[in-house]
Write a protein that holds these residues in place. Sequence first.
Motif, mmCIF file in Angstrom:
data_model
loop_
_atom_site.group_PDB
_atom_site.id
_atom_site.type_symbol
_atom_site.label_atom_id
_atom_site.label_comp_id
_atom_site.label_asym_id
_atom_site.label_seq_id
_atom_site.Cartn_x
_atom_site.Cartn_y
_atom_site.Cartn_z
ATOM 1 N N TRP A 56 -2.677 4.490 11.439
ATOM 2 C CA TRP A 56 -3.620 4.556 10.318
ATOM 3 C C TRP A 56 -4.868 5.301 10.744
ATOM 4 O O TRP A 56 -5.340 5.154 11.857
ATOM 5 N N ASP A 57 -5.406 6.063 9.813
ATOM 6 C CA ASP A 57 -6.662 6.735 10.084
ATOM 7 C C ASP A 57 -7.562 6.547 8.876
ATOM 8 O O ASP A 57 -7.378 7.172 7.839
ATOM 9 N N PHE A 58 -8.522 5.639 9.002
ATOM 10 C CA PHE A 58 -9.427 5.363 7.892
ATOM 11 C C PHE A 58 -10.807 5.978 8.089
ATOM 12 O O PHE A 58 -11.732 5.636 7.376
ATOM 13 N N GLY A 59 -10.969 6.859 9.079
ATOM 14 C CA GLY A 59 -12.306 7.369 9.355
ATOM 15 C C GLY A 59 -13.103 6.313 10.093
ATOM 16 O O GLY A 59 -12.525 5.434 10.716
ATOM 17 N N HIS A 60 -14.437 6.361 10.036
ATOM 18 C CA HIS A 60 -15.198 5.396 10.842
ATOM 19 C C HIS A 60 -15.958 4.326 10.080
ATOM 20 O O HIS A 60 -16.275 3.309 10.624
ATOM 21 N N GLU A 61 -16.210 4.522 8.763
ATOM 22 C CA GLU A 61 -17.001 3.504 8.044
ATOM 23 C C GLU A 61 -16.144 2.300 7.676
ATOM 24 O O GLU A 61 -15.951 2.016 6.508
ATOM 25 N N VAL A 62 -15.608 1.615 8.650
ATOM 26 C CA VAL A 62 -14.682 0.531 8.338
ATOM 27 C C VAL A 62 -15.265 -0.816 8.749
ATOM 28 O O VAL A 62 -15.571 -1.031 9.914
ATOM 29 N N PRO A 63 -15.415 -1.728 7.788
ATOM 30 C CA PRO A 63 -15.921 -3.045 8.158
ATOM 31 C C PRO A 63 -14.882 -3.801 8.992
ATOM 32 O O PRO A 63 -13.689 -3.704 8.730
ATOM 33 N N THR A 64 -15.371 -4.526 9.979
ATOM 34 C CA THR A 64 -14.448 -5.173 10.919
ATOM 35 C C THR A 64 -13.763 -6.396 10.312
ATOM 36 O O THR A 64 -12.693 -6.794 10.756
ATOM 37 N N ASP A 65 -14.397 -6.996 9.278
ATOM 38 C CA ASP A 65 -13.818 -8.233 8.742
ATOM 39 C C ASP A 65 -12.883 -7.977 7.558
ATOM 40 O O ASP A 65 -12.458 -8.906 6.892
ATOM 41 N N ALA A 66 -12.581 -6.720 7.282
ATOM 42 C CA ALA A 66 -11.667 -6.418 6.174
ATOM 43 C C ALA A 66 -10.283 -6.097 6.727
ATOM 44 O O ALA A 66 -10.147 -5.680 7.873
ATOM 45 N N SER A 67 -9.273 -6.334 5.899
ATOM 46 C CA SER A 67 -7.936 -5.940 6.342
ATOM 47 C C SER A 67 -7.190 -5.257 5.204
ATOM 48 O O SER A 67 -7.460 -5.508 4.027
ATOM 49 N N ILE A 68 -6.283 -4.395 5.599
ATOM 50 C CA ILE A 68 -5.465 -3.690 4.625
ATOM 51 C C ILE A 68 -4.040 -4.189 4.753
ATOM 52 O O ILE A 68 -3.483 -4.241 5.847
ATOM 53 N N VAL A 69 -3.491 -4.609 3.633
ATOM 54 C CA VAL A 69 -2.161 -5.196 3.634
ATOM 55 C C VAL A 69 -1.227 -4.262 2.863
ATOM 56 O O VAL A 69 -1.575 -3.784 1.784
ATOM 57 N N ALA A 70 -0.083 -4.002 3.443
ATOM 58 C CA ALA A 70 0.925 -3.190 2.764
ATOM 59 C C ALA A 70 2.041 -4.107 2.289
ATOM 60 O O ALA A 70 2.526 -4.960 3.039
ATOM 61 N N LEU A 71 2.438 -3.959 1.025
ATOM 62 C CA LEU A 71 3.468 -4.824 0.435
ATOM 63 C C LEU A 71 4.519 -3.928 -0.203
ATOM 64 O O LEU A 71 4.181 -2.989 -0.923
ATOM 65 N N LEU A 72 5.772 -4.240 0.050
ATOM 66 C CA LEU A 72 6.820 -3.292 -0.323
ATOM 67 C C LEU A 72 7.605 -3.737 -1.554
ATOM 68 O O LEU A 72 7.958 -4.910 -1.701
ATOM 69 N N GLN A 73 7.848 -2.768 -2.421
ATOM 70 C CA GLN A 73 8.679 -2.968 -3.612
ATOM 71 C C GLN A 73 9.964 -2.169 -3.439
ATOM 72 O O GLN A 73 9.927 -0.937 -3.459
ATOM 73 N N PRO A 74 11.103 -2.842 -3.264
ATOM 74 C CA PRO A 74 12.366 -2.098 -3.209
ATOM 75 C C PRO A 74 12.749 -1.650 -4.615
ATOM 76 O O PRO A 74 13.204 -2.454 -5.426
ATOM 77 N N VAL A 75 12.532 -0.392 -4.925
ATOM 78 C CA VAL A 75 12.729 0.118 -6.286
ATOM 79 C C VAL A 75 14.223 0.184 -6.593
ATOM 80 O O VAL A 75 14.704 -0.363 -7.575
ATOM 81 N N ASN A 76 14.940 0.876 -5.741
ATOM 82 C CA ASN A 76 16.397 0.993 -5.828
ATOM 83 C C ASN A 76 16.865 1.425 -4.441
ATOM 84 O O ASN A 76 16.037 1.567 -3.536
ATOM 85 N N PRO A 77 18.147 1.645 -4.207
ATOM 86 C CA PRO A 77 18.570 1.956 -2.835
ATOM 87 C C PRO A 77 17.945 3.217 -2.242
ATOM 88 O O PRO A 77 18.003 3.412 -1.026
ATOM 89 N N ARG A 78 17.334 4.056 -3.069
ATOM 90 C CA ARG A 78 16.772 5.315 -2.566
ATOM 91 C C ARG A 78 15.251 5.405 -2.673
ATOM 92 O O ARG A 78 14.676 6.386 -2.203
ATOM 93 N N HIS A 79 14.615 4.438 -3.298
ATOM 94 C CA HIS A 79 13.168 4.537 -3.519
ATOM 95 C C HIS A 79 12.461 3.232 -3.179
ATOM 96 O O HIS A 79 12.983 2.147 -3.454
ATOM 97 N N THR A 80 11.244 3.384 -2.632
ATOM 98 C CA THR A 80 10.424 2.237 -2.239
ATOM 99 C C THR A 80 8.978 2.532 -2.619
ATOM 100 O O THR A 80 8.544 3.674 -2.530
ATOM 101 N N VAL A 81 8.266 1.507 -3.048
ATOM 102 C CA VAL A 81 6.825 1.666 -3.268
ATOM 103 C C VAL A 81 6.079 0.836 -2.229
ATOM 104 O O VAL A 81 6.419 -0.326 -2.000
ATOM 105 N N ILE A 82 5.079 1.460 -1.601
ATOM 106 C CA ILE A 82 4.167 0.712 -0.729
ATOM 107 C C ILE A 82 2.933 0.373 -1.557
ATOM 108 O O ILE A 82 2.123 1.232 -1.864
#
Lengths: 222, 215
Positions: free
Chosen positions: A159-185
């Motif tokens: 991940w590259d978020f640059g430098h203005e990143v607060p230390t107490d925040a987090s980014i969560v990725a959650l996956l949607q299996p759309v169909n056997p060929r497609h996924t949404v993050i």
Amino acid sequence: MTAVICETGAQWYPICALADLVPQHVLETELLGVDLAVWRSRAGELNVWHNRCPHRGVRLTLGANLGSELRCAYHGYRFASGTGRCQALPAHPNRSPPASMQVRTLACIEHAGLIWTSLDSAEPPTQWSLPDGPTSDLYPQHIAAPLSQVTTALAQHTWDFGHEVPTDASIVALLQPVNPRHTVIHGVLVGHVETTTLQHLRRAHAASLAGLRRVLEMEAPA
Amino acid sequence: MIRLYDYVLSADCYPVRLLLDFLRLEYERVGVDVYPGREHETEAFRRIHPLRRLPVLNDAGFIVRNTNAILVYLASAYDASGHWYPRADTRRLAETTMWLEFAHDLASTVGAARCHEMFGVDTDFERARSQGHALLHVLDEHLWLAARRGEPWLCEGQQPSIADLACFAQAALCEDGGLSRAAYPAVRRWMDRLRYLPGFQAMPGILAPPLPDIR
């Protein structure tokens, strides 16, 4: 700042953000190969429906979100928010619609700013593995690659978020299996951030996952 | 009198009709039989457009050719509000120009794929489709980020511009060219916003905005 992939509860998946369900709109998506029509009533009720009019099978996402009903684009049948029950047959104004004229609905719930649903389970998870705190949604990245490939790539992603990143925040990725060929993050930022920081993070997060998508789509067979 | 040389199925002509309708301008429509008639390729049509393309606008003898030029002309000449082509606002003007160029890129990819499928126009179909998808991803991400900043259109501020119309025509017809819109939900929301604007007119392949409820 950490970026984590969140394991979701059994068979419950995120399909869009609450903020995506704008007035007069019917959102179109797919979960495990099942086409869905997702909309929010004027009163705020969430609807996750099979994207198929029970009358002639036309996609309900072509229809209109009238506020408390969804109207099919084909013959104007109107289906009630909540139950999916047909309220009116325009061609037969004096006939009440049969009870069988009902859209197939799915259980759904809003959590962490996302809408979650399940094809099998009517009971939403009682425990969520997301960190506590205020949430902001991030750009959902649609990738033409199967869930397994996206999961692997995400675990190795730098991940590259640059430098203005607060230390107490987090980014969560959650996956949607759309169909056997497609996924949404889907993405959620958990934690307090200033508006300008949030805008910066949203841009950086979207750009970072767009890079991941381009790599995966080049590798995945068309 | 405004006269528009027009083909009803053309994604290049449609933005011009949209703007004429939004501006509530009266005009005479001259239908050109592009397919299957190939009327635009005749010698007679060369006098109207030397490159034998549509659209062409004739405003009381003044000729303007091609989508973006006609949009710029009509908005500059007839839009008193100034939002469709924001000449007085340098930032919005630059953004509008940038997204008009983007619409041109969409036309040569998404639009080319559609012309291949609908009119048998010779093109590298797979290349047009894959480049078209790359552009639609850019469009979707841009519109999503803008919406989260409270900006509903392509350019900053609260009002649509001619760039929205030019990009809308290509994005709204992309499925004719075999490009699914499934991966672009922010594009679909933006399309709905435009469809619900007063004065919106549909075309074949694009659903009209929902009518008032039929009871």
